[in-house]
Design an enzyme around this catalytic site. Structure first.
Site, PDB file in Angstrom:
ATOM      1  N   ASP A 119      11.509  -4.788  43.871  1.00 44.75           N
ATOM      2  CA  ASP A 119      11.347  -5.818  42.848  1.00 44.75           C
ATOM      3  C   ASP A 119       9.865  -6.002  42.544  1.00 44.75           C
ATOM      4  OD1 ASP A 119      12.266  -7.641  41.000  1.00 44.75           O
ATOM      5  OD2 ASP A 119      12.345  -9.306  42.421  1.00 44.75           O
ATOM      6  N   GLU A 159      10.035 -22.876  36.866  1.00 47.33           N
ATOM      7  CA  GLU A 159       9.063 -23.013  35.781  1.00 47.33           C
ATOM      8  C   GLU A 159       9.577 -23.993  34.721  1.00 47.33           C
ATOM      9  OE1 GLU A 159       7.466 -19.057  34.388  1.00 47.33           O
ATOM     10  OE2 GLU A 159       8.896 -18.405  35.890  1.00 47.33           O
ATOM     11  N   ARG A 174      14.001 -21.378  46.575  1.00 43.55           N
ATOM     12  CA  ARG A 174      12.567 -21.698  46.534  1.00 43.55           C
ATOM     13  C   ARG A 174      12.088 -22.437  47.777  1.00 43.55           C
ATOM     14  NH1 ARG A 174      11.295 -17.950  43.010  1.00 43.55           N
ATOM     15  NH2 ARG A 174      12.182 -18.302  40.936  1.00 43.55           N
ATOM     16  N   GLN A 180      11.728 -19.860  50.399  1.00 43.46           N
ATOM     17  CA  GLN A 180      10.596 -19.008  50.003  1.00 43.46           C
ATOM     18  C   GLN A 180       9.249 -19.665  50.338  1.00 43.46           C
ATOM     19  OE1 GLN A 180      10.788 -17.958  45.853  1.00 43.46           O
ATOM     20  NE2 GLN A 180       8.883 -16.774  45.877  1.00 43.46           N
ATOM     21  N   GLU A 233      16.281 -15.897  38.541  1.00 43.13           N
ATOM     22  CA  GLU A 233      15.158 -15.149  37.978  1.00 43.13           C
ATOM     23  C   GLU A 233      15.749 -14.152  36.996  1.00 43.13           C
ATOM     24  OE1 GLU A 233      12.631 -13.578  41.128  1.00 43.13           O
ATOM     25  OE2 GLU A 233      11.543 -15.491  41.157  1.00 43.13           O
ATOM     26  N   THR A 284      21.863 -10.487  44.599  1.00 41.84           N
ATOM     27  CA  THR A 284      21.209 -10.104  43.342  1.00 41.84           C
ATOM     28  C   THR A 284      22.324  -9.617  42.435  1.00 41.84           C
ATOM     29  OG1 THR A 284      19.251  -9.371  44.562  1.00 41.84           O
ATOM     30  CG2 THR A 284      19.464  -8.602  42.286  1.00 41.84           C
ATOM     31  N   GLU A 334      15.614 -11.052  34.976  1.00 45.51           N
ATOM     32  CA  GLU A 334      14.847  -9.809  35.037  1.00 45.51           C
ATOM     33  C   GLU A 334      15.645  -8.709  34.349  1.00 45.51           C
ATOM     34  OE1 GLU A 334      13.501  -8.668  38.917  1.00 45.51           O
ATOM     35  OE2 GLU A 334      13.212 -10.738  39.612  1.00 45.51           O
ATOM     36  N   HIS A 364       4.849 -15.522  34.316  1.00 38.90           N
ATOM     37  CA  HIS A 364       5.564 -15.990  35.506  1.00 38.90           C
ATOM     38  C   HIS A 364       4.612 -16.065  36.705  1.00 38.90           C
ATOM     39  CE1 HIS A 364       8.689 -16.457  38.532  1.00 38.90           C
ATOM     40  NE2 HIS A 364       8.249 -15.380  39.152  1.00 38.90           N
ATOM     41  N   ASP A 408      17.805 -12.221  39.940  1.00 38.16           N
ATOM     42  CA  ASP A 408      17.283 -12.200  41.313  1.00 38.16           C
ATOM     43  C   ASP A 408      17.294 -13.633  41.857  1.00 38.16           C
ATOM     44  OD1 ASP A 408      16.034 -11.414  43.659  1.00 38.16           O
ATOM     45  OD2 ASP A 408      14.029 -11.614  42.806  1.00 38.16           O
ATOM     46  N   LYS A 453      15.469 -14.294  49.112  1.00 33.19           N
ATOM     47  CA  LYS A 453      15.936 -13.434  48.023  1.00 33.19           C
ATOM     48  C   LYS A 453      16.916 -12.355  48.462  1.00 33.19           C
ATOM     49  CE  LYS A 453      11.735 -14.078  45.305  1.00 33.19           C
ATOM     50  NZ  LYS A 453      12.137 -14.208  43.889  1.00 33.19           N
TER      51      LYS A 453
HETATM   52 CA    CA Z   1      12.215 -11.375  41.469  1.00 33.79          CA
END
Ligand code: CA
Length: 442
Positions: free
Chosen positions: A139, A385, A249, A252, A211, A269, A213, A146, A245, A265
């Site tokens: 990834d 975000e 948080r 993380q 996420e 996915t 992507e 971002h 993904d 993570k």
């Molecule tokens: Ca990612």
């Protein structure tokens, strides 16, 4: 090399499959994406299929009819298998021959219409498998917007690290938990440190995020120790899927230094079933421009072709539907829309950088682009975000507020391309639903 426009991209093409002409379809005859599928609820073997309108051309059934010859026949045999790894390994000449043969066979007036008509399965009646056996999943972090937004939340004084404009930042992810849409997964547990002076606790994540992507499937690999030069990287990219993904948080924030995300993570996915090929995307190429004040990429990451047309104009959106909205019959609520062309690093740069140290890629490897946030706030591609780190909730049509995902929430990603003089095409959906955390005996 760079794939040129050819007869398969002609926007005037019409298919004898009527639904391929619906204005809203993601799957006109100019798209021809591939998936692995079988009839839902059956024990049929998994096999490759190509989307056309609301139908799937069953490539195993078509292979048994032997309608093609040469490279197209070889590619069709590979695509009839339970995964597309063998097709991915064959390379662009085979992919292109199969695309051309299918395009001609699906056009109005084709003499092969009766043969292909016997191989159609409605998409409504299908379930999907992973397109490939994914050996490795990497990834990346290609959106500078971002990287800056999330960097500001995690490190207010130092949002964008000094390596960002030089190195395509990435990490080795987890392939075993990549699943295909629609995927449901349980809210993950992990170590969470709620306050600066508190000890961490093991708990279900309370800051579960998305996420948005894209994920590139690698075609032919390279031998260990033999890098893929930027100018040849295109021949190693089979096609691209939507990718979510999912990210915890709170887990993380505690675990990510010094080696990066781990349990935050690796629990799930989700990718879309349909892989849109590199060749199908030729009409939507765009210049890849850096701000004049930024450093030029090092020579191994730079080429005239990449500057001229290395970016891709792919529109992307996120929609969310809570369990209450589903119960009330409300549609998914749009929360963000962005575009792949804002990425700071292109797909070929990812391949060139990944292999420059000698790492070998293999057919079916998956390269995530990273969260594809754009420059504007409403183009943010993750809840962290969009909600300013959970400080500004989003309001849903049901009256519910969201900072991070709640149990029962469904997230739907979409992607599409449109350009003057080209057909509109898309990916279908990439959907995932959050289930409650499993009870844990500890
Ligand atoms: Ca990612």
């Amino acid at each position: 090399m760079m794939i040129q426009l050819n007869e398969t991209h002609d926007p005037a093409l019409r298919s004898w499959v009527a639904s391929a002409q619906e204005p809203a379809t993601d799957f006109p005859i100019q798209n021809l994406p591939l998936a692995v599928f079988r009839r839902r609820g059956s024990q049929e073997p998994w096999r490759g299929g190509v989307a056309i309108g609301d139908q799937i051309v069953d490539l195993a059934a078509l292979h048994r009819a032997h309608p093609f010859d040469g490279l197209a026949a070889e590619a069709l045999a590979a695509a009839a298998q339970p995964t597309l790894n063998a097709l991915m390994a064959q390379g662009p000449a085979h992919w292109s021959a199969l695309r051309l043969a299918l395009s001609r066979a699906l056009r109005v007036g084709s003499s092969l219409q009766p043969v292909l008509a016997a191989c159609l399965v409605p998409q409504d009646a299908a379930e999907y498998g992973l397109p490939a056996r994914i050996g490795d999943y990497t990834d990346f972090y290609t959106s500078i917007h971002h990287a800056t937004n999330i960097g500001r939340l995690f490190r207010p004084d130092n949002p964008l690290l000094p390596n960002y404009k030089w190195v395509p930042i990435g990490y080795h992810g987890r392939s075993s938990s990549v699943g295909v849409s629609p995927q449901a997964f349980h809210r993950p547990w992990g170590q969470i440190k709620a306050a600066q002076d508190a000890a961490p606790v093991l708990a279900p994540s309370r800051r579960l995020d998305i996420e948005l992507e894209l994920g590139w499937f690698v075609g032919p690999g390279n031998a260990l120790g033999e890098p893929i030069p930027l100018t040849q990287a295109e021949a190693h990219l089979f096609g691209v899927v939507l990718l979510n993904d999912w990210s915890a948080r709170d887990i993380q924030a505690w675990e990510y230094q010094p080696l990066g995300p781990f349990l935050a993570k690796n629990f799930a996915t989700t990718i879309s079933p349909w892989v849109v090929t590199w060749e199908a995307l030729a009409p939507y190429r765009a210049p890849h421009e850096r701000p004049a004040e930024d450093p030029a990429p090092l020579p191994y990451l730079d080429s005239e072709a990449n500057r001229r047309a290395g970016a891709l104009d792919i529109h992307l959106s996120i929609a969310l539907r809570s369990a209450r909205m589903a119960a009330e019959g409300l549609p998914a609520h749009p929360v963000a829309q962005t575009n792949y062309r804002y990425a700071y690093w292109t797909a070929v740069q990812l391949v060139a950088h990944h292999t420059v140290g000698g790492c070998n890629l293999q057919p079916g490897d998956l390269l995530g682009t990273g969260t594809l946030s754009g420059p504007a706030p409403q183009q943010a591609a993750a809840l962290i975000e969009l909600t300013q780190g959970g400080r500004q909730p989003l309001m849903l049509p049901s009256g519910e507020a969201r900072t991070f995902l709640e149990d029962g929430d469904e997230v739907i990603l979409r992607g599409w391309c449109e350009a003057a003089g080209a057909a509109r095409l898309g990916w279908g959906v990439c959907a995932g639903t959050v289930l409650p955390a499993r009870p844990l005996a500890i």
